[in-house]
Design a protein around this motif. Sequence first.
Motif, short mmCIF file in Angstrom:
data_model
loop_
_atom_site.label_atom_id
_atom_site.label_comp_id
_atom_site.label_asym_id
_atom_site.label_seq_id
_atom_site.Cartn_x
_atom_site.Cartn_y
_atom_site.Cartn_z
N PHE A 160 42.82 55.09 26.32
CA PHE A 160 42.72 53.66 26.58
C PHE A 160 41.35 53.25 27.13
O PHE A 160 40.76 52.26 26.67
CB PHE A 160 43.83 53.25 27.55
CG PHE A 160 43.68 51.87 28.11
CD1 PHE A 160 43.74 50.75 27.29
CD2 PHE A 160 43.45 51.67 29.46
CE1 PHE A 160 43.59 49.48 27.81
CE2 PHE A 160 43.29 50.40 29.99
CZ PHE A 160 43.36 49.30 29.15
N VAL A 161 40.84 54.01 28.08
CA VAL A 161 39.63 53.57 28.79
C VAL A 161 38.44 53.33 27.85
O VAL A 161 37.83 52.25 27.90
CB VAL A 161 39.28 54.57 29.91
CG1 VAL A 161 37.91 54.26 30.52
CG2 VAL A 161 40.34 54.52 30.99
N ILE A 164 38.44 49.87 25.91
CA ILE A 164 38.42 48.54 26.55
C ILE A 164 37.34 47.62 25.93
O ILE A 164 37.66 46.47 25.57
CB ILE A 164 38.24 48.68 28.08
CG1 ILE A 164 39.48 49.33 28.68
CG2 ILE A 164 38.01 47.31 28.74
CD1 ILE A 164 39.36 49.69 30.14
N ALA A 186 44.44 40.35 25.13
CA ALA A 186 44.05 39.69 26.38
C ALA A 186 44.45 40.54 27.58
O ALA A 186 43.69 40.68 28.54
CB ALA A 186 44.71 38.31 26.46
N VAL A 187 45.65 41.14 27.48
CA VAL A 187 46.12 41.97 28.61
C VAL A 187 45.31 43.26 28.68
O VAL A 187 44.83 43.67 29.75
CB VAL A 187 47.63 42.26 28.45
CG1 VAL A 187 48.09 43.31 29.45
CG2 VAL A 187 48.43 40.99 28.63
N LEU A 190 41.44 43.71 29.94
CA LEU A 190 41.18 43.65 31.40
C LEU A 190 40.03 42.69 31.72
O LEU A 190 39.26 42.93 32.65
CB LEU A 190 40.85 45.05 31.94
CG LEU A 190 41.90 46.15 31.77
CD1 LEU A 190 41.40 47.47 32.33
CD2 LEU A 190 43.20 45.76 32.45
N GLY A 191 39.90 41.65 30.96
CA GLY A 191 38.86 40.67 31.23
C GLY A 191 37.46 41.20 31.02
O GLY A 191 36.50 40.76 31.68
N TRP A 192 37.32 42.14 30.13
CA TRP A 192 36.01 42.78 29.89
C TRP A 192 34.98 41.78 29.35
O TRP A 192 35.24 41.04 28.41
CB TRP A 192 36.18 43.93 28.90
CG TRP A 192 34.90 44.63 28.57
CD1 TRP A 192 34.09 44.38 27.51
CD2 TRP A 192 34.30 45.70 29.29
NE1 TRP A 192 33.02 45.22 27.53
CE2 TRP A 192 33.12 46.06 28.62
CE3 TRP A 192 34.63 46.40 30.45
CZ2 TRP A 192 32.27 47.07 29.05
CZ3 TRP A 192 33.79 47.42 30.87
CH2 TRP A 192 32.64 47.74 30.18
N LYS A 193 33.81 41.78 30.02
CA LYS A 193 32.71 40.94 29.54
C LYS A 193 31.45 41.76 29.32
O LYS A 193 30.44 41.22 28.87
CB LYS A 193 32.41 39.85 30.56
CG LYS A 193 33.32 38.65 30.50
CD LYS A 193 32.85 37.62 31.50
CE LYS A 193 33.59 36.31 31.32
NZ LYS A 193 33.16 35.36 32.35
N GLN A 198 31.06 46.19 35.43
CA GLN A 198 32.16 46.69 34.60
C GLN A 198 31.75 47.96 33.86
O GLN A 198 32.52 48.92 33.78
CB GLN A 198 32.58 45.61 33.59
CG GLN A 198 33.39 44.49 34.22
CD GLN A 198 33.81 43.46 33.21
OE1 GLN A 198 33.07 43.14 32.28
NE2 GLN A 198 34.99 42.90 33.39
N HIS A 201 31.83 50.88 36.27
CA HIS A 201 33.19 51.36 36.52
C HIS A 201 33.71 52.14 35.31
O HIS A 201 34.34 53.19 35.47
CB HIS A 201 34.12 50.18 36.81
CG HIS A 201 33.94 49.61 38.18
ND1 HIS A 201 33.87 50.39 39.31
CD2 HIS A 201 33.79 48.34 38.59
CE1 HIS A 201 33.70 49.62 40.37
NE2 HIS A 201 33.63 48.36 39.96
N LEU A 202 33.44 51.61 34.14
CA LEU A 202 33.94 52.26 32.92
C LEU A 202 33.34 53.66 32.77
O LEU A 202 34.05 54.63 32.47
CB LEU A 202 33.58 51.41 31.70
CG LEU A 202 34.28 51.83 30.42
CD1 LEU A 202 35.72 51.35 30.41
CD2 LEU A 202 33.57 51.30 29.19
N ILE B 182 37.70 46.64 37.42
CA ILE B 182 37.08 46.04 36.22
C ILE B 182 37.58 44.61 36.06
O ILE B 182 36.83 43.69 35.81
CB ILE B 182 37.40 46.88 34.96
CG1 ILE B 182 36.60 48.17 34.99
CG2 ILE B 182 37.09 46.09 33.69
CD1 ILE B 182 36.85 49.07 33.82
N ARG B 183 38.89 44.45 36.24
CA ARG B 183 39.47 43.12 36.07
C ARG B 183 39.02 42.19 37.19
O ARG B 183 38.67 41.04 36.95
CB ARG B 183 41.00 43.22 36.07
CG ARG B 183 41.68 41.91 35.92
CD ARG B 183 43.18 42.10 35.88
NE ARG B 183 43.65 42.50 34.58
CZ ARG B 183 43.81 41.69 33.54
NH1 ARG B 183 43.49 40.43 33.65
NH2 ARG B 183 44.27 42.12 32.40
N THR B 186 35.52 40.33 37.01
CA THR B 186 35.19 39.30 36.00
C THR B 186 35.18 37.92 36.62
O THR B 186 35.88 37.65 37.56
CB THR B 186 36.21 39.32 34.86
OG1 THR B 186 37.50 39.11 35.41
CG2 THR B 186 36.16 40.61 34.12
#
Lengths: 522, 186
Positions: A160-161, A164, A186-187, A190-193, A198, A201-202, B182-183, B186
Amino acid sequence: MAARPREQFSDREQRLLASLTEHGPGFYALVGLLVAVIAWGIIAYAMQLRYGLGVTGLRDNFMWGIYITNFVFFIGVSHVGALMSAILRLTGAEWRRPVTRMAEAITFASLLMGALMPFIDMGRPDRLLNLLLHGRLQSPILWDMLSITTYLTGSTLFLFVPMIPDIALLRDRFADGPAWRRRLYAVLSLGWKGTEAQRHHLETIMAIMAVLIIPIAISVHTVVSWIFGMTLRAGWNSTILGPYFVFGALFSGAAAVVTAMAAFRRAYHLEEYITEAHFRRMGYLVIALGMIYAYFTFAEYLTPAYKMAAAERGYLSAVFTGQFSRLFWFTQIGGVLLPVLLLTLPRIHWMPRLREIPMLQPRPALATVATYAAAMIVLSLVAPQTAALGGVDVAQMITPWVIAALGIWLFLALLPVFHDRPIAAAVVASVLVNVAAWWKRFVIIVPTLQNPFLPIQRAPAGWGIYQPTWVEWSITAAALAGFVLIYLLFSKVFPIVSIWETREEPAHRPIGHGETVGVSVS
Amino acid sequence: MSLCHSRRLRRLVVLLAWLCIALGLSAQPARAAEPAKVTVRVATALDGTLQITAIVVDATGAAVAGTPVVLKVRTTFGWLPVAKGTTDASGRVQVTLPPSLRAGEIAAEAGEDAQVSASIRIGKGTIREPAARPGRDALRDLSPQPGFISPYPVPTQVGLLAVILGGIWATYGYVVWLLSRIRVKT
C-alpha cells in the motif's frame, strides 16, 4: 482539493491508466471463466462441509494432501513480492521499478489464497476457534498462524505505502468517475499532495518496511517448514528444511513474477515499460535461485540417502525409484534443470546454427512429440488397464529413456527459436518452474505420510495410499482461479506498474547491451 | 335405593382395585445397587506414586459392586481420562498414577452414564510434594522435551515470542502513525 483536468495528464500516465478502464471482451471472458471455476469450487467445498472429509482422499494417515500442498505453494509464491522488492529497493536497483508492484501484488493475492487452505483442510473449520482458545505456544501450527497474520499485515502495508502517490493520481484522474472509485481513491490517497513533508514520511515508511519485511518473509516460510520439520517422520526430520523451503519459495516466486510480467506486458501493452532487459535480469535471478535450490535439494536428499536407515528406506525408495519417482524427477529435471538451461543456452550466440542440422528442425520434432503424447493419451483411454483382461499400463510403457530422448531432441530443436524469442523462453521456463514447484510440495508431503515409521495398520483397503478426489481438485482449481482473479481485479483498480516511481527514473537509463527501460519524464 | 348404593360401592371398589393394580405395575422395584455417591481418596506412596481410591455407595450407603468408574485429571484442554476400573465387592476402585502428576484436580465418575461424580484437588498443601512448575515438572517423567510438549506456557518461550512479535507489531504501529502524519500534514 482541486483535481487535475484530464488533458493535463501526460501521454505516459494516460497510457498506464488506460488499463484500468479499458476492458476488452477477453477480460470479461477471463473473469467469467474464473468466476465459474470459483463457483464450482464453492460447490465442491459445500459437499465437503455437508458430507465431511470422507469425500476427499484424506484419511487417518493422510491428514494432509493437496490442500496443504496448495498452502505451501501459495505461501511460497508470496515470498517473492516482499523479499525481491525489498532487497531490490534497499540495493537501489533501478530496473526494479516497473516490476516491483507486480511482485508485491502477487504476495498479497497468494497470501490470501494460501491462508485459506488450512481452513479448507479442516473437516470442521469452526474448530479453528480451539486454536485461539486452547492453542499452545509450543505448537508450530500456532506459530504459523501468528507469522502468517503478521506477514499478511506487513506485506499489505508494503504494497500500500508505495501506491499512495499513484492513488492520489487516480483520485485526480477519476474525479468525475464512478462514485466507488472516487470514494476509494479519496480514502486511500490519505490526502497526498506530494509535499516535502509527505515525501519525507513516505520515504521513512518505505525504508522501515523494506528492512522489516525481509526477516518476516524469511521467518514465515521457515515456520511453514517447521510444521513438517518438528515432527519425527521420514523426509521431514531435517535441519535444513527451513532454508530449503525459503529458497524453494523464492525460486517459484521469481518465476511467478516472470509469468505475470509477460501476461501484463501482452494484455496491457506495456512493452515500453517491461522490456526484454527486465526479463533477462529476472532470468538471472531465477537462474541463481534455481541453482541454490538445487544445492539444497541435493544436500537434503543426499544425507539420508547415503545412510539409508531402515526406517527411511521405504520413503526414499518411493521417491527415487518407486511410486513417486516420476513426479520427483520431473520436479528436478523439468522444474530446475530445464528452466535453468532454457534461460541460459538460448543466449549463446552460435545457437541459431543448430537450424542448419536437418535432424533439429523444430516442426518435425514438435510433430513427433505431439503424436507420441496423443497416442499415449488415446491408448490410456481405450485400452483396458486391468492386466487380467490383457490390458496395458500406459504409464509403464512410457519409459524414462523415451521421454528423455524425445525431450532432448525437442529441446535442442527449439533452442534457436528461443534464441530469437528470449521472452518466450523465460515464460516457458517460469511456467515449468511453477508447475514443478507445486508437484514438489506434493512430493514433500504425500510420500512421507505414506511411509510412516510405524506401519499403517488395520486400515481399510485403499486407505494406504492417497488419491485426491474431484472435490480436492475442484477446490484447488478454485484457489488458483481466486488467485488470478484477485490479481486481475487489483490491476483494474490500481496501476500494475508504478507511475510515480517510473516517472522518477532517469529517462532512457541504459541497463545493458544498449537496451533501455527508461521512459520519458513527464 | 340400597341396591343402587351397593352397586356404586362395588364400582368404587373395582375402580380402586384397578387403580392399585395400575400403580403396582407402574412402580419399579428399588434398585439396591444404583450408585448414589462416590468418594475419592488420595494417598501418596513412598515412591511418590499416587494411590487413588474411589468408593461407590448406593442411596442406603451400601457398597455398589460392578459399577464402572472413570478417573479423570483436569488439564488445560478439559478433563482427560487417565484410568478406568470396575468396583469390587466393597465398592472400591484403586488406581496408581505416576509421580509426575503432582498438582491438579482428579475426578471420579461412577455408573454407566457417569451418574455420580466427585473430585479432589491435589498439590501444594495437600500432597507432600510442592506444586509443579508449569511446563517443566508436570511432564518431566513422561517426555524427553518437557519444555516443548508442555500444555502450559513456558515463561521463556512466552517472553521470546512476545519480544519478537511485540517488536514487529510495535513497528507496524509506528508505520501506521507515520501514515496518519501524512494525512495530518495536508
